[in-house]
Design an enzyme around this catalytic site. Structure first.
Site, PDB file in Angstrom:
ATOM      1  N   THR A 150      31.689  73.367  15.780  1.00  0.00           N
ATOM      2  CA  THR A 150      32.542  72.210  15.534  1.00  0.00           C
ATOM      3  C   THR A 150      33.341  72.378  14.259  1.00  0.00           C
ATOM      4  O   THR A 150      32.799  72.832  13.254  1.00  0.00           O
ATOM      5  CB  THR A 150      31.673  70.956  15.371  1.00  0.00           C
ATOM      6  OG1 THR A 150      30.938  70.780  16.562  1.00  0.00           O
ATOM      7  CG2 THR A 150      32.500  69.723  15.075  1.00  0.00           C
ATOM      8  N   ARG A 178      27.749  65.426  28.718  1.00  0.00           N
ATOM      9  CA  ARG A 178      26.934  65.565  27.504  1.00  0.00           C
ATOM     10  C   ARG A 178      27.809  65.331  26.266  1.00  0.00           C
ATOM     11  O   ARG A 178      28.899  65.875  26.147  1.00  0.00           O
ATOM     12  CB  ARG A 178      26.315  66.955  27.459  1.00  0.00           C
ATOM     13  CG  ARG A 178      25.452  67.225  26.220  1.00  0.00           C
ATOM     14  CD  ARG A 178      26.252  67.886  25.128  1.00  0.00           C
ATOM     15  NE  ARG A 178      25.432  68.242  23.965  1.00  0.00           N
ATOM     16  CZ  ARG A 178      25.944  68.591  22.793  1.00  0.00           C
ATOM     17  NH1 ARG A 178      27.247  68.648  22.614  1.00  0.00           N
ATOM     18  NH2 ARG A 178      25.157  68.897  21.789  1.00  0.00           N
TER      19      ARG A 178
HETATM   20  N1  ASP Z   1      27.688  69.695  16.882  1.00  0.00           N
HETATM   21  C1  ASP Z   1      28.293  70.148  18.109  1.00  0.00           C
HETATM   22  C2  ASP Z   1      27.630  69.509  19.278  1.00  0.00           C
HETATM   23  O1  ASP Z   1      26.432  69.437  19.314  1.00  0.00           O
HETATM   24  C3  ASP Z   1      28.296  71.604  18.286  1.00  0.00           C
HETATM   25  C4  ASP Z   1      28.288  72.404  17.023  1.00  0.00           C
HETATM   26  O2  ASP Z   1      28.837  72.015  16.021  1.00  0.00           O
HETATM   27  O3  ASP Z   1      27.672  73.478  17.051  1.00  0.00           O
HETATM   28  O4  ASP Z   1      28.342  69.104  20.176  1.00  0.00           O
END
Ligand code: ASP
Length: 318
Positions: A150, A178
């Protein structure tokens, strides 16, 4: 004082653009939106925007959020398909009185009516990753795609306004529908111009258990420097999860306070982030945390070159 901090090396170009805006007295909302859009538009980052990795049905579903630290306005979209810049839709939603977090079809209808750019976000490269992964997946647990995830940012402008924003395609091969921490206030992001802001990347399912971004802002409100606040929140929650559940998901947090001081902590190896302030040209650091204490080292030119080379290397079908 102005400043901006963001998760991962992939944010560096966006941080550079935001720094130009902030340097010229620009607004923290415009600067952060510009920075996140830069990441969303780059096709070779496979966890944000165009080129993002698809869910198990081979659809790219995107999550994004925007928060204004002056008014505490929040806007977010989740599981939205086929719009170029989810962060801009999130920012637009933050101006509504109600209906601030829209998901799926509702988010798409809103974005369409508001005239946001439609775009097929599934690239040929992402399809190859998908097909390769399908071949590998036998009996493997789903994890965020290793290395870059992210994009989460916190920004401060010269007037003292702070903003925070996130954008992600979430977990590769996630179930349709999700949603992780990134569009969820207090978990993936939080900002209050009276204090500061924080944003997360990592396993959303675990970040949400601790509302870690809010926790860091709370600690800064109690007087902790952003670095201490990040170290304390990440170390404590990592320990808590391990004690109660035997393991803790990946968790990396960035923060900045309203003086432009910043901090970063992680429970993984090789977390990178980008930062720029009035006193600091845009730079990429790599972070290492041992026993709750973190050291940030500027990424070497070799590391930076290698990063781009691997992202853009030709992709073979397995
Ligand atoms: N935090 C994000 C999610 O769980 C993915 C990530 O940042 O790795 O959708």
């Amino acid at each position: 004082m102005w400043g901006i901090i963001a998760t991962w090396r992939m944010a560096a170009e966006g941080v550079g653009k935001a720094a130009e805006i902030l340097k010229n007295g620009g607004d923290a909302g415009d600067a952060i939106e510009t920075a996140v859009k830069e990441v969303e538009d780059f096709p070779y980052y496979k966890s944000v925007g165009y080129g993002g990795l698809p869910n198990e049905e081979m659809e790219v579903e995107l999550d994004a959020a925007y928060m204004d630290g002056d008014t505490l306005d929040i806007g977010a979209v989740a599981a939205i398909r086929d719009f170029a810049n989810p962060v801009s839709i999130a920012r637009r939603l933050s101006k509504e009185k109600v209906n601030n977090l829209l998901v799926g079809e509702g988010a798409e209808k809103f974005a369409h009516k508001e005239g946001f750019e439609r775009k097929n976000m599934l690239t040929d490269r992402a399809k190859i990753h998908y097909r390769n992964r399908v071949k590998e997946i036998t009996a493997q647990e789903i994890k965020p795609y290793a290395g870059h995830d992210t994009v989460g940012m916190v920004c401060l402008d010269e007037k003292g306004k702070m903003t925070s924003a996130t954008s992600t395609s979430g977990l590769f091969m996630k179930k349709k529908g999700r949603v992780g921490d990134s569009p969820i206030s207090g978990s993936g992001f939080y900002v209050d111009s009276k204090v500061g802001g924080a944003s997360a990347t990592g396993l959303g399912e675990d970040v949400m258990k601790g509302c870690v971004s809010y926790e860091i802002v709370r600690l800064m409100r109690d007087g902790l420097h952003p670095q201490e606040a990040c170290e304390k929140a990440v170390a404590m929650f990592d320990r808590e999860l391990k004690e109660r559940r035997g393991q803790a998901g990946d968790m990396s947090l960035i923060a900045m306070n309203n003086k432009g001081e910043w901090g970063v902590a992680t429970n993984i190896e090789g977390f990178s982030f980008a930062v720029a302030t009035e006193n600091q040209e845009p730079i990429v650091y790599l972070t290492k945390c041992v026993d709750g204490k973190c050291i940030h080292e500027p990424a070497s030119q070799e590391w930076l070159d290698d990063y781009m080379r691997t992202r853009m290397a030709p992709l073979e079908e397995k």
